[in-house]
Design an enzyme around this catalytic site. Structure first.
Site, mmCIF file in Angstrom:
data_model
loop_
_atom_site.group_PDB
_atom_site.id
_atom_site.type_symbol
_atom_site.label_atom_id
_atom_site.label_comp_id
_atom_site.label_asym_id
_atom_site.label_seq_id
_atom_site.Cartn_x
_atom_site.Cartn_y
_atom_site.Cartn_z
ATOM 1 N N TYR A 1 0.721 -1.288 0.137
ATOM 2 C CA TYR A 1 0.000 -0.033 0.002
ATOM 3 C C TYR A 1 0.846 1.346 -0.073
ATOM 4 O O TYR A 1 1.550 1.487 0.941
ATOM 5 C CB TYR A 1 -0.737 -0.093 1.458
ATOM 6 C CG TYR A 1 -2.071 0.944 1.264
ATOM 7 C CD1 TYR A 1 -2.112 2.032 0.389
ATOM 8 C CD2 TYR A 1 -3.157 0.753 2.274
ATOM 9 C CE1 TYR A 1 -3.357 3.017 0.632
ATOM 10 C CE2 TYR A 1 -4.077 1.601 2.426
ATOM 11 C CZ TYR A 1 -4.154 2.883 1.474
ATOM 12 O OH TYR A 1 -5.181 3.698 1.694
ATOM 13 N N CYS A 2 0.717 1.915 -1.090
ATOM 14 C CA CYS A 2 1.477 3.428 -1.058
ATOM 15 C C CYS A 2 2.863 3.036 -1.037
ATOM 16 O O CYS A 2 3.414 2.314 -1.755
ATOM 17 C CB CYS A 2 0.938 4.332 0.264
ATOM 18 S SG CYS A 2 1.648 5.982 -0.085
ATOM 19 N N VAL A 3 3.764 3.696 0.035
ATOM 20 C CA VAL A 3 5.054 3.503 -0.031
ATOM 21 C C VAL A 3 5.449 2.103 0.287
ATOM 22 O O VAL A 3 6.697 1.461 -0.004
ATOM 23 C CB VAL A 3 5.827 4.395 0.867
ATOM 24 C CG1 VAL A 3 5.809 5.838 0.315
ATOM 25 C CG2 VAL A 3 5.263 4.480 2.338
#
Length: 591
Positions: free
Chosen positions: A324-326
């Site tokens: 998720y994301c980074v």
């Protein structure tokens, strides 16, 4: 007295009557008309203007376009004054986004001549400021394109800050509340301000409304592995049989993992378990001074360790990895490293939620990675870690209208009680970051975009190349995402060599991901045809109402249709992975 009752001012209220307002607006309107006719009327560009009477064409000041915009501004401003003097005059048409602006949803902003004038004047001035920035020349002979985008971001932030909704004297709701309560709303608002100043962070949700393990992060599970950097949580099965290949979630290391496990109705983890998945999640430790030397290699090594721990503990050859994301950005680097090592088959599939690997179109966050900003970050980390409150303030600024000024109005000016909202509680539950790694992340990825260049970035001593990744990938983007823009997430698939399913979800960075099927909200788009741009994808995409979660689980089953009984090592603590403590663990509570 209601603020909309403007035909007469209440004695001692300090609010002028409509007749008094009309008198002064008549005076000011005449002054503006004189300026329009005798000042800017003389500023007509002409081919015959020569000598000292000519206006030099200074871009942004005296060029023909700027003069035209200035004249339009004064003309429209004068028309607003005229309508305030005579409310019977038909108002000028508004753009749909102005008419629907939620800041001005109260009827008094439209029904009261005075406040309608304030609202429309604000829009007029805002448009003038933003159009002035847009008109500035960029490129050769003008501003650097990046500088121009920064200036627009700053101007937009200023415009949001100067909204009449943010000031007591120009907000009809605040005026009415102040009169109604005798100013008690302002006292309570001052208490809220002082409380936020004391903790160094704006409050967005009711304090004490949520507690980990009570009404957040309640999915049954155990911490089965712990390192100095992360805890590994395994969740108890909820079905008689489960998919053979387990699912491992890598949340962002800049946030608490329980965004994936909010209340039971919103929990992606609980829902995944109920679909017959064996679910693990990494819970990252919030940084302190002991983590001053942590770098990206350590996070990649932690992902590799989690993968190997699950494979050994469940005696399976591979996992389905989710970033998720980074956390997804790091997962991409992990997959590239596995490919270089000849170990790519330890990850059966990879799912990416709002993930970027090519940062050329990374949106407004790029405004925070110039040399001045990076130098500032160094001054904020004397103990080797960045206080999570700085990151929270940065992300709030990206959506200042909703995440800052909305609360200035409701909680500081109106003195309203905070509402219980689990996502906003999570948003304010900040996580500290290792300073060395945070600065390297901003420099190497956001500023220099090294991850997108084969061989430009090394992990654990090995140069990596994303184009060597052949792992089947499911990529989800949020159509209104302001942190990882959909156009930036779209680029991810062009760096992978394996099969990809791209899904565009409604809403943004959080609500676009945490959208359970039971909510019946939003939608998602898929396009079975290969397209070379996001615009082409959208043009040919099929829209499906509701959550994309079922689509994702169906895709997982296509990668791995086999199942096993949900017993033995599939039950946390019953295999070689010992149960250390109940979920959600200890690291999620560390400051």
């Amino acid at each position: 007295m209601r603020v909309s009752d403007t035909n007469s001012g209440a004695p001692g209220s300090g609010i002028p009557s409509l007749e008094e307002m009309q008198h002064w607006t008549r005076i000011l309107g005449q002054a503006q008309q004189l300026m329009l006719e005798h000042g800017f009327g003389a500023m007509q560009p002409s081919e015959t203007m020569t000598g000292f009477g000519a206006l030099p064409a200074i871009p942004g000041f005296t060029d023909p376009d700027t003069i035209r915009r200035t004249q339009d501004f004064w003309r429209e401003s004068a028309n607003l004054w005229k309508r305030l003097l005579d409310p019977a005059l038909a108002p000028a048409p508004e753009r749909p986004e102005q008419a629907a602006d939620r800041r001005f949803k109260d009827p008094r902003w439209h029904d009261s001549p005075v406040f309608d004038w304030i609202r429309r004047s604000y829009f007029l001035i805002s448009d003038q400021l933003l159009s002035g920035v847009d008109a500035l020349p960029a490129g050769a002979g003008g501003l650097d394109p990046k500088q121009k985008e920064q200036l627009r971001f700053i101007t937009r932030s200023f415009v949001d800050a100067m909204s009449p909704t943010n000031f007591p004297a120009t907000n009809p709701l605040v005026l009415e509340k102040t009169i109604e309560t005798g100013g008690e709303n302002l006292i309570k608002g001052l208490q809220n301000i002082l409380a936020d100043l004391s903790k160094g962070q704006m409050t967005q949700s009711e304090a004490g409304a949520f507690e980990l393990g009570r009404n957040l992060a309640t999915t049954p599970g155990k911490v089965v592995h712990r390192t100095p950097l992360y805890e590994l949580i395994q969740y108890a099965p909820a079905t008689p049989s489960v998919m053979t290949t387990p699912v491992l979630f890598f949340p962002p290391w800049i946030n608490r993992f329980y965004i994936l496990d909010l209340d039971p109705a919103k929990s992606l983890i609980r829902w995944a378990v109920e679909q017959g998945l064996t679910v693990f999640v990494v819970s990252w430790r919030s940084a302190d001074a002991s983590m001053k030397d942590i770098v990206w290699d350590d996070y990649v090594a932690a992902q590799l360790d989690a993968i190997d721990t699950i494979r050994a503990g469940l005696d399976v050859p591979a996992v389905h990895a989710v970033g998720y994301c980074v956390g997804g950005t790091t997962l991409a680097a992990t997959l590239a490293l596995l490919a270089e090592r000849g170990e790519a088959d330890t990850v059966r599939s990879a799912t990416f939620f709002t993930t970027q690997v090519d940062f050329t179109e990374a949106g407004d966050l790029l405004h925070f990675v110039d040399d001045e900003q990076l130098a500032l970050f160094k001054t904020l980390t004397p103990d080797g870690f960045l206080d999570g409150r700085y990151m929270a303030a940065t992300f709030n600024l990206l959506r200042g209208r909703d995440l800052i000024w909305n609360y200035v109005t409701s909680n500081y000016l109106l003195g309203q009680d905070y509402l219980p909202f689990d996502m906003l509680h999570w948003n304010g539950d900040t996580t500290n970051l290792p300073a060395k790694w945070h600065l390297s992340y901003l420099t190497d990825l956001y500023r220099d975009n090294l991850l997108a260049t084969p061989g430009a970035l090394s992990v654990c001593g090995t140069p990596i190349d994303l184009t060597r990744i052949k792992t089947p990938a499911y990529i989800q983007a949020g159509r209104e995402d302001h942190i990882a823009p959909a156009r930036s997430v779209w680029k991810l698939q062009s760096h992978f060599a394996g099969p990809v399913r791209f899904v565009l979800a409604g809403s943004g960075h959080i609500a676009g991901v945490i959208n359970p099927p039971t909510s019946g909200k939003y939608q998602f788009w898929v396009n079975p045809e290969q397209t070379d741009s996001l615009d082409a994808f959208i043009a040919g995409a099929k829209e499906t109402r509701g959550s994309w979660w079922p689509d994702w689980v169906e895709w997982l089953r296509q990668q791995d249709p086999e199942s096993v009984q949900a017993d033995g090592a599939r039950v946390p603590g019953n295999g070689t992975l010992s149960a250390l403590e109940d979920a959600p663990g200890s690291y999620v509570r560390t400051r």
